[in-house]
Design a protein around this motif. Structure first.
Motif, PDB file in Angstrom:
ATOM      1  N   GLN A  51      40.577  38.173  69.156  1.00  0.00           N
ATOM      2  CA  GLN A  51      41.509  37.185  69.657  1.00  0.00           C
ATOM      3  C   GLN A  51      42.118  36.408  68.508  1.00  0.00           C
ATOM      4  O   GLN A  51      41.520  36.246  67.460  1.00  0.00           O
ATOM      5  CB  GLN A  51      40.756  36.256  70.602  1.00  0.00           C
ATOM      6  CG  GLN A  51      40.192  37.039  71.764  1.00  0.00           C
ATOM      7  CD  GLN A  51      39.041  36.306  72.422  1.00  0.00           C
ATOM      8  OE1 GLN A  51      38.520  35.358  71.880  1.00  0.00           O
ATOM      9  NE2 GLN A  51      38.649  36.767  73.570  1.00  0.00           N
ATOM     10  N   LYS A  52      43.328  35.903  68.728  1.00  0.00           N
ATOM     11  CA  LYS A  52      44.056  35.202  67.669  1.00  0.00           C
ATOM     12  C   LYS A  52      43.621  33.754  67.545  1.00  0.00           C
ATOM     13  O   LYS A  52      43.293  33.102  68.513  1.00  0.00           O
ATOM     14  CB  LYS A  52      45.555  35.256  67.948  1.00  0.00           C
ATOM     15  CG  LYS A  52      46.107  36.645  67.831  1.00  0.00           C
ATOM     16  CD  LYS A  52      47.604  36.621  67.940  1.00  0.00           C
ATOM     17  CE  LYS A  52      48.138  38.008  67.771  1.00  0.00           C
ATOM     18  NZ  LYS A  52      49.585  38.043  67.855  1.00  0.00           N
ATOM     19  N   THR A  53      43.654  33.263  66.345  1.00  0.00           N
ATOM     20  CA  THR A  53      43.378  31.855  66.086  1.00  0.00           C
ATOM     21  C   THR A  53      44.703  31.142  65.955  1.00  0.00           C
ATOM     22  O   THR A  53      45.570  31.597  65.242  1.00  0.00           O
ATOM     23  CB  THR A  53      42.607  31.691  64.768  1.00  0.00           C
ATOM     24  OG1 THR A  53      41.554  32.632  64.739  1.00  0.00           O
ATOM     25  CG2 THR A  53      42.061  30.303  64.643  1.00  0.00           C
ATOM     26  N   THR A  54      44.844  30.035  66.663  1.00  0.00           N
ATOM     27  CA  THR A  54      46.103  29.317  66.595  1.00  0.00           C
ATOM     28  C   THR A  54      45.986  27.991  65.867  1.00  0.00           C
ATOM     29  O   THR A  54      46.986  27.335  65.630  1.00  0.00           O
ATOM     30  CB  THR A  54      46.638  29.054  68.015  1.00  0.00           C
ATOM     31  OG1 THR A  54      45.652  28.346  68.756  1.00  0.00           O
ATOM     32  CG2 THR A  54      46.973  30.355  68.711  1.00  0.00           C
ATOM     33  N   GLU A  55      44.757  27.590  65.534  1.00  0.00           N
ATOM     34  CA  GLU A  55      44.600  26.317  64.855  1.00  0.00           C
ATOM     35  C   GLU A  55      44.438  26.517  63.363  1.00  0.00           C
ATOM     36  O   GLU A  55      43.873  27.483  62.920  1.00  0.00           O
ATOM     37  CB  GLU A  55      43.354  25.608  65.388  1.00  0.00           C
ATOM     38  CG  GLU A  55      43.434  25.337  66.864  1.00  0.00           C
ATOM     39  CD  GLU A  55      42.173  24.662  67.344  1.00  0.00           C
ATOM     40  OE1 GLU A  55      41.170  24.673  66.638  1.00  0.00           O
ATOM     41  OE2 GLU A  55      42.227  24.110  68.433  1.00  0.00           O
ATOM     42  N   GLN A  56      44.931  25.571  62.573  1.00  0.00           N
ATOM     43  CA  GLN A  56      44.725  25.630  61.133  1.00  0.00           C
ATOM     44  C   GLN A  56      43.322  25.158  60.838  1.00  0.00           C
ATOM     45  O   GLN A  56      42.785  24.297  61.524  1.00  0.00           O
ATOM     46  CB  GLN A  56      45.726  24.747  60.414  1.00  0.00           C
ATOM     47  CG  GLN A  56      47.118  25.307  60.447  1.00  0.00           C
ATOM     48  CD  GLN A  56      48.018  24.522  59.526  1.00  0.00           C
ATOM     49  OE1 GLN A  56      47.729  23.381  59.215  1.00  0.00           O
ATOM     50  NE2 GLN A  56      49.093  25.140  59.098  1.00  0.00           N
ATOM     51  N   GLN A  57      42.725  25.745  59.806  1.00  0.00           N
ATOM     52  CA  GLN A  57      41.372  25.365  59.423  1.00  0.00           C
ATOM     53  C   GLN A  57      41.386  24.935  57.963  1.00  0.00           C
ATOM     54  O   GLN A  57      42.051  25.531  57.145  1.00  0.00           O
ATOM     55  CB  GLN A  57      40.430  26.555  59.578  1.00  0.00           C
ATOM     56  CG  GLN A  57      40.395  27.089  60.982  1.00  0.00           C
ATOM     57  CD  GLN A  57      39.669  28.423  61.035  1.00  0.00           C
ATOM     58  OE1 GLN A  57      39.316  28.990  60.023  1.00  0.00           O
ATOM     59  NE2 GLN A  57      39.459  28.899  62.230  1.00  0.00           N
ATOM     60  N   SER A  58      40.616  23.907  57.664  1.00  0.00           N
ATOM     61  CA  SER A  58      40.480  23.520  56.270  1.00  0.00           C
ATOM     62  C   SER A  58      39.143  24.069  55.790  1.00  0.00           C
ATOM     63  O   SER A  58      38.098  23.496  56.058  1.00  0.00           O
ATOM     64  CB  SER A  58      40.525  22.007  56.119  1.00  0.00           C
ATOM     65  OG  SER A  58      39.507  21.419  56.862  1.00  0.00           O
ATOM     66  N   VAL A  59      39.187  25.204  55.150  1.00  0.00           N
ATOM     67  CA  VAL A  59      37.991  25.852  54.635  1.00  0.00           C
ATOM     68  C   VAL A  59      38.206  26.151  53.164  1.00  0.00           C
ATOM     69  O   VAL A  59      39.297  25.989  52.645  1.00  0.00           O
ATOM     70  CB  VAL A  59      37.677  27.164  55.410  1.00  0.00           C
ATOM     71  CG1 VAL A  59      37.320  26.854  56.840  1.00  0.00           C
ATOM     72  CG2 VAL A  59      38.842  28.125  55.359  1.00  0.00           C
ATOM     73  N   SER A  60      37.180  26.615  52.503  1.00  0.00           N
ATOM     74  CA  SER A  60      37.292  26.869  51.075  1.00  0.00           C
ATOM     75  C   SER A  60      38.407  27.852  50.786  1.00  0.00           C
ATOM     76  O   SER A  60      38.706  28.720  51.582  1.00  0.00           O
ATOM     77  CB  SER A  60      35.962  27.388  50.531  1.00  0.00           C
ATOM     78  OG  SER A  60      35.879  28.773  50.687  1.00  0.00           O
ATOM     79  N   SER A  61      39.008  27.729  49.625  1.00  0.00           N
ATOM     80  CA  SER A  61      40.163  28.549  49.289  1.00  0.00           C
ATOM     81  C   SER A  61      39.819  30.020  49.152  1.00  0.00           C
ATOM     82  O   SER A  61      40.691  30.870  49.167  1.00  0.00           O
ATOM     83  CB  SER A  61      40.792  28.048  47.993  1.00  0.00           C
ATOM     84  OG  SER A  61      39.846  28.125  46.947  1.00  0.00           O
ATOM     85  N   ALA A  82      33.473  29.999  56.029  1.00  0.00           N
ATOM     86  CA  ALA A  82      33.337  28.570  56.331  1.00  0.00           C
ATOM     87  C   ALA A  82      34.294  28.187  57.452  1.00  0.00           C
ATOM     88  O   ALA A  82      35.462  28.572  57.435  1.00  0.00           O
ATOM     89  CB  ALA A  82      33.626  27.730  55.090  1.00  0.00           C
ATOM     90  N   THR A  83      33.774  27.455  58.423  1.00  0.00           N
ATOM     91  CA  THR A  83      34.590  26.963  59.530  1.00  0.00           C
ATOM     92  C   THR A  83      34.196  25.516  59.833  1.00  0.00           C
ATOM     93  O   THR A  83      33.168  25.038  59.369  1.00  0.00           O
ATOM     94  CB  THR A  83      34.406  27.814  60.803  1.00  0.00           C
ATOM     95  OG1 THR A  83      33.018  27.847  61.154  1.00  0.00           O
ATOM     96  CG2 THR A  83      34.912  29.235  60.603  1.00  0.00           C
ATOM     97  N   THR A  84      35.029  24.865  60.616  1.00  0.00           N
ATOM     98  CA  THR A  84      34.706  23.517  61.074  1.00  0.00           C
ATOM     99  C   THR A  84      34.566  23.542  62.590  1.00  0.00           C
ATOM    100  O   THR A  84      35.256  24.291  63.274  1.00  0.00           O
ATOM    101  CB  THR A  84      35.800  22.504  60.686  1.00  0.00           C
ATOM    102  OG1 THR A  84      37.045  22.953  61.189  1.00  0.00           O
ATOM    103  CG2 THR A  84      35.891  22.350  59.180  1.00  0.00           C
TER     104      THR A  84
END
Length: 168
Positions: A51-61, A82-84
């Motif tokens: 399934q597609k992810t539609t939210e932006q995530q702030s994870v390690s580069s 890494a996820t939040t």
């Protein structure tokens, strides 16, 4: 006397329903997901398409995002992702077969609730209570496919897509 038991049963059902609704545990289509768990079991379970992810995530580069979720990166024989944690949502991830996974899930105070604070990856026998801060989930996927995971109640869920080559 029987009417009394019947009424108490109805009241109890209403109260329990209210607890579930107001605790933040809501049904999720699985298009987002994350959790923390520790396991070395290696069973897999097939499921529907990624399934597609539609939210932006702030994870390690060093971690990239694909249409199936946040993609792990491999370094020194371990793949890291890494996820939040967001309230009421678990996020999908993508990992590779045969390489140990270190999944870091960051949970902010207020994002944990009575439903999403305990995650299950039944296919790997993983169960862990999440805490505010950094949570680490470790397992080794052995077979390509889609693994479902959810909250302890089975209402909030997402997927772990296991691929043979993470670079393709």
């Amino acid at each position: 006397m029987k009417k009394s038991y019947y009424l108490w049963g109805i009241v109890l059902a209403i109260v329990l329903t209210g607890i579930v609704i107001f605790s933040g545990c809501t049904r999720s289509s699985g298009n987002a997901g994350e959790t923390a768990v520790n396991s070395n079991s290696s069973q897999t379970q097939s499921s529907s398409e990624s399934q597609k992810t539609t939210e932006q995530q702030s994870v390690s580069s060093s971690v990239t995002k694909s249409s199936a979720g946040t993609k792990a990166t491999v370094s020194d024989g371990v793949q890291t992702v890494a996820t939040t944690l967001d309230r009421g949502i678990y996020k999908p991830i993508v990992v590779q077969t045969g390489i140990p996974v270190k999944w870091i899930i960051s949970a902010n105070d207020g994002d944990l609730n009575s439903c999403n604070n305990k995650m299950l990856i039944r296919s790997y026998g993983v169960e862990q209570k999440l805490i505010t801060g950094e949570n680490v989930v470790e397992f080794t996927p052995t077979k390509a496919g889609t693994i479902n995971y959810s909250c302890w109640m089975g209402m909030v869920g997402s997927t772990i897509t296991v691929v043979d080559d993470i670079n393709q």
